[in-house]
Design an enzyme around this catalytic site. Structure first.
Site, PDB file in Angstrom:
ATOM      1  N   HIS A   1     -71.889  26.423 -42.064  1.00 20.57           N
ATOM      2  CA  HIS A   1     -70.924  27.033 -42.970  1.00 20.57           C
ATOM      3  C   HIS A   1     -71.154  26.640 -44.431  1.00 20.57           C
ATOM      4  O   HIS A   1     -70.181  26.349 -45.150  1.00 20.57           O
ATOM      5  CB  HIS A   1     -69.496  26.657 -42.552  1.00 20.57           C
ATOM      6  CG  HIS A   1     -69.172  27.075 -41.152  1.00 20.57           C
ATOM      7  ND1 HIS A   1     -68.269  26.425 -40.361  1.00 20.57           N
ATOM      8  CD2 HIS A   1     -69.654  28.099 -40.402  1.00 20.57           C
ATOM      9  CE1 HIS A   1     -68.193  27.019 -39.180  1.00 20.57           C
ATOM     10  NE2 HIS A   1     -69.037  28.030 -39.170  1.00 20.57           N
TER      11      HIS A   1
HETATM   12  C1  LIG Z   1     -76.616  30.435 -36.617  1.00 17.73           C
HETATM   13  C2  LIG Z   1     -75.292  30.644 -37.288  1.00 17.73           C
HETATM   14  C3  LIG Z   1     -74.124  30.570 -36.523  1.00 17.73           C
HETATM   15  C4  LIG Z   1     -72.887  30.781 -37.137  1.00 17.73           C
HETATM   16  N1  LIG Z   1     -71.766  30.902 -36.354  1.00 17.73           N
HETATM   17  C5  LIG Z   1     -70.618  31.358 -36.894  1.00 17.73           C
HETATM   18  C6  LIG Z   1     -69.515  31.713 -36.079  1.00 17.73           C
HETATM   19  O1  LIG Z   1     -69.571  31.673 -34.847  1.00 17.73           O
HETATM   20  N2  LIG Z   1     -68.382  32.153 -36.695  1.00 17.73           N
HETATM   21  C7  LIG Z   1     -68.274  32.226 -38.054  1.00 17.73           C
HETATM   22  O2  LIG Z   1     -67.195  32.566 -38.547  1.00 17.73           O
HETATM   23  N3  LIG Z   1     -69.319  31.910 -38.843  1.00 17.73           N
HETATM   24  C8  LIG Z   1     -70.491  31.525 -38.304  1.00 17.73           C
HETATM   25  N4  LIG Z   1     -71.575  31.293 -39.104  1.00 17.73           N
HETATM   26  C9  LIG Z   1     -71.418  31.447 -40.557  1.00 17.73           C
HETATM   27  C10 LIG Z   1     -71.304  32.886 -41.024  1.00 17.73           C
HETATM   28  O3  LIG Z   1     -72.063  33.756 -40.222  1.00 17.73           O
HETATM   29  C11 LIG Z   1     -71.760  32.962 -42.479  1.00 17.73           C
HETATM   30  O4  LIG Z   1     -71.013  32.045 -43.243  1.00 17.73           O
HETATM   31  C12 LIG Z   1     -71.605  34.332 -43.097  1.00 17.73           C
HETATM   32  O5  LIG Z   1     -72.257  35.290 -42.309  1.00 17.73           O
HETATM   33  C13 LIG Z   1     -72.163  34.316 -44.516  1.00 17.73           C
HETATM   34  O6  LIG Z   1     -72.080  35.598 -45.071  1.00 17.73           O
HETATM   35  P1  LIG Z   1     -72.791  35.904 -46.469  1.00 17.73           P
HETATM   36  O7  LIG Z   1     -72.552  37.324 -46.742  1.00 17.73           O
HETATM   37  O8  LIG Z   1     -72.328  34.896 -47.455  1.00 17.73           O
HETATM   38  O9  LIG Z   1     -74.332  35.608 -46.230  1.00 17.73           O
HETATM   39  P2  LIG Z   1     -75.333  36.221 -45.127  1.00 17.73           P
HETATM   40  O10 LIG Z   1     -74.594  36.897 -44.033  1.00 17.73           O
HETATM   41  O11 LIG Z   1     -76.234  35.094 -44.747  1.00 17.73           O
HETATM   42  O12 LIG Z   1     -76.120  37.361 -45.909  1.00 17.73           O
HETATM   43  C14 LIG Z   1     -77.062  37.132 -46.915  1.00 17.73           C
HETATM   44  C15 LIG Z   1     -78.120  38.222 -46.800  1.00 17.73           C
HETATM   45  O13 LIG Z   1     -78.872  38.262 -47.984  1.00 17.73           O
HETATM   46  C16 LIG Z   1     -80.238  38.414 -47.657  1.00 17.73           C
HETATM   47  N5  LIG Z   1     -81.007  37.861 -48.771  1.00 17.73           N
HETATM   48  C17 LIG Z   1     -80.973  36.588 -49.200  1.00 17.73           C
HETATM   49  N6  LIG Z   1     -81.793  36.431 -50.263  1.00 17.73           N
HETATM   50  C18 LIG Z   1     -82.333  37.631 -50.510  1.00 17.73           C
HETATM   51  C19 LIG Z   1     -83.261  38.113 -51.474  1.00 17.73           C
HETATM   52  N7  LIG Z   1     -83.792  37.290 -52.387  1.00 17.73           N
HETATM   53  N8  LIG Z   1     -83.595  39.429 -51.451  1.00 17.73           N
HETATM   54  C20 LIG Z   1     -83.034  40.265 -50.527  1.00 17.73           C
HETATM   55  N9  LIG Z   1     -82.186  39.859 -49.574  1.00 17.73           N
HETATM   56  C21 LIG Z   1     -81.828  38.547 -49.573  1.00 17.73           C
HETATM   57  C22 LIG Z   1     -80.379  37.625 -46.369  1.00 17.73           C
HETATM   58  O14 LIG Z   1     -81.540  37.977 -45.655  1.00 17.73           O
HETATM   59  C23 LIG Z   1     -79.090  37.988 -45.657  1.00 17.73           C
HETATM   60  O15 LIG Z   1     -79.230  39.156 -44.888  1.00 17.73           O
HETATM   61  C24 LIG Z   1     -72.815  31.027 -38.546  1.00 17.73           C
HETATM   62  C25 LIG Z   1     -73.987  31.066 -39.310  1.00 17.73           C
HETATM   63  C26 LIG Z   1     -75.213  30.885 -38.686  1.00 17.73           C
HETATM   64  C27 LIG Z   1     -76.452  30.965 -39.533  1.00 17.73           C
END
Ligand SMILES: Cc1cc2nc3c(=O)[nH]c(=O)nc-3n(C[C@H](O)[C@H](O)[C@H](O)COP(=O)(O)OP(=O)(O)OC[C@H]3O[C@@H](n4cnc5c(N)ncnc54)[C@H](O)[C@@H]3O)c2cc1C
Length: 561
Positions: free
Chosen positions: A472
């Protein structure tokens, strides 16, 4: 010729998927999502099949595979940090547990200067907008009933779940019907991002149903290298795709790369602490020392037990069983592969100085680590536990001006007295529950950490050696007013301070981590941000009471932990 879009969204992850949908909804604005990973194909079992969740982590095809620097308070261990590198981002590889966090988390956000429109009353309508809580009573006003994220609950039918819930009550804690409803504190079944036996990722909910829209373009395998900043505006972004460099002009650039990639990209583009940027060969453009600071996370351990009764899911970890389990899922989306197995748990206040739960428990009817490493026992189970709002803070910094080099990051887990105290309490509360009569028929001994770990020092030593991230990371470009030198994002517009057309919408913008898994909070933040970006009238705040320990009438005579 350079392409042009009204909105260029960097990252098609959890927040990026919400934005891609909402910003293209009225058909008037052109929206481009640039996602570094590949698509989340419907045939990809490792994404779609809930029980396959341990497999994508650690594989380059799905995961950025970050690692912390040596953690100074954990004997110099490096902690592995998985992050989704695929459409849907981390929601395509996560554990599918759905937790909103406690209402008081948002009261804490809202109490910060300039953050009054992020208190619980303002956030709740957006939680309701995003979710379709299928197990909730249709009249339940705490829950959403027609949002894109369809959520199944539990069912937590395995007898081990019932024994665990009963043991929690025997230990003096409470049951609660819905940890995402009126009352978070207590134990019960959890909602999950699973619908009809398939992962309900953000991309499945928000992007796939609308990808035919003419004004929405999604480019996968498009790695953004930097944002082209000129004065107080971004002209566009440069990205690499199929080995070629491209430039796209943007009316607005929205960073949604997540709590690691977003501050990394800001720093690469000259937004951050000027001294640090110069030291790594980046020309400083906007002086914002808060970029990459305030890094927060949850650390967790697994407390594993062996079970004398043949009721756990342990045998299903055998390779010989997998073809049959996989076949049941392929043929009917049924069987042990159709669930994430995190079907229940609870929230506890571990001491009287906290006024809302500081520990979260996930119960699993199987003893296996997140990376798939199973405990040596015929039958077993485990709880995952850890402090939920530690005061430890870390930071993230690029090491060079190479966008492909992973940044340096240190989380400083176990660095504070509060954190250490709560860790000791976490292990003691877990053991207290597991020692209750309701667990007796199922508990034939603690496998890990095991009986040799008893004193506070032994517990902390084991946590330092064994704990993993709960995945997280957050808060690395926190919202806050311009008057706060460490704030990065304006809470009223999501614009980066000092820049007119660059915004941040993802886990980095959170000011404090919430007291549960953070996917739902990220979706909520993105739903609310979409209205702010479109300058729509925000959803009306919903002033509604919620459970508060000591204030709720039901608390008269309640025993606490
Ligand atoms: C293995 C795992 C298990 C988890 N389990 C849970 C759970 O059970 N329940 C829960 O609530 N949360 C869980 N989490 C946490 C939750 O999924 C994340 O906090 C949340 O998805 C983050 O969302 P975000 O939009 O901030 O980032 P992300 O969903 O990580 O999205 C970021 C995106 O940007 C893309 N990106 C990054 N840099 C670039 C770039 N330079 N150019 C183009 N694209 C780029 C990435 O590839 C990715 O697709 C888990 C996370 C992981 C990794």
């Amino acid at each position: 010729m350079s392409e042009r879009y009204d909105y260029v969204i960097i990252g098609g992850g959890s927040a990026g998927s919400v934005l891609g949908n909402r910003l293209s909804e009225d058909g008037n604005r052109s929206v481009l999502i640039l996602e570094a990973g590949r698509s989340d194909y419907a045939w990809d079992l490792l994404i779609q099949m809930p029980a396959a969740l341990p497999f994508p982590s650690g594989k380059s095809l799905y995961d950025w595979k970050y690692e912390s620097d040596p953690e100074p308070y954990m004997g110099g261990r490096r902690i592995k940090h998985a992050r989704g590198k695929v459409l849907g981002g981390s929601s395509s590889i996560n554990g599918m547990i759905y937790q909103r966090g406690n209402p008081k988390d948002y009261e804490r956000w809202g109490a910060d200067s300039g953050m009054e429109t992020w208190d619980f009353a303002h956030c709740l309508p957006y939680f309701k907008r995003l979710e379709n809580a299928l197990a909730a009573d249709p009249d339940d006003e705490y829950r959403g009933h027609d949002g894109p994220i369809k959520l199944e609950r539990g069912p937590a039918k395995n007898p081990l779940f019932q024994a665990f819930f009963n043991a929690a009550v025997e230990a003096g804690y409470s049951r609660t019907p819905d940890v995402n409803g009126y009352r978070q504190e207590g134990f019960g079944p959890f909602d999950k991002h699973v619908y009809k036996g398939r992962r309900m990722s953000a991309s499945r909910a928000y992007l796939h149903p609308v990808k035919h829209r003419k004004n929405l373009t999604i480019k996968t395998r498009a790695f953004v290298k930097d944002i082209d900043i000129n004065g107080d505006r971004a002209d566009g972004v440069t990205y690499q795709r199929n080995g070629k460099m491209h430039h796209v002009t943007a009316g607005e650039v929205i960073l949604a790369g997540g709590a690691i990639n977003t501050p990394q990209l800001l720093q690469l583009s000259g937004v951050g602490d000027p001294e640090h940027l110069r030291s790594v060969g980046v020309e400083p453009k906007v002086n914002l020392p808060g970029v990459g600071e305030n890094l927060q996370d949850h650390l967790e351990t697994y407390i594993q037990y062996s079970c004398p009764q043949p009721v756990s899911q342990q045998p299903n970890l055998k390779l010989s069983r997998m073809p049959w389990i996989g076949l049941q899922w392929i043929l009917g989306r049924k069987g042990p592969a159709a669930t994430n197995h995190f079907e229940g748990g609870g929230f506890v206040r571990s001491n009287e100085t906290v006024d809302y739960p500081n520990l979260m428990f996930h119960f699993l009817p199987v003893a296996v680590r997140y990376d798939g490493q199973k405990a040596e026992t015929e039958h077993g189970f485990q709880v995952h536990v850890g402090p939920m709002y530690s005061d430890a803070r870390g930071s993230l910094k690029i090491r060079s001006n190479n966008p492909k080099e992973h940044p340096s990051m240190v989380y400083n887990y176990l660095s504070t007295e509060q954190d250490k105290r709560e860790w000791v309490e976490a292990i003691r509360v877990s053991r207290e529950i597991m020692a209750q009569p309701a667990m007796k028929p199922y508990n034939s001994g603690e496998i890990s950490p095991g009986p040799s770990v008893q004193t506070d020092e032994e517990i902390l030593d084991w946590v330092a050696k064994d704990a993993e991230t709960a995945l997280h990371p957050s808060c690395t470009a926190k919202m806050g007013p311009e008057s706060d030198p460490m704030a990065v994002v304006d809470p009223k517009t999501m614009k980066v301070h000092g820049l007119d057309n660059v915004r941040v919408v993802d886990a980095s913008a959170m000011p404090y981590v919430t007291n549960g898994n953070i996917h739902a909070p990220v979706l909520m933040l993105a739903e609310k941000a979409a209205d702010l970006i479109l300058e729509k009238d925000p959803l009306k705040p919903l002033q509604i009471d919620y459970y508060r320990h000591g204030v709720d009438p039901a608390d008269a005579g309640t025993v606490t932990g």
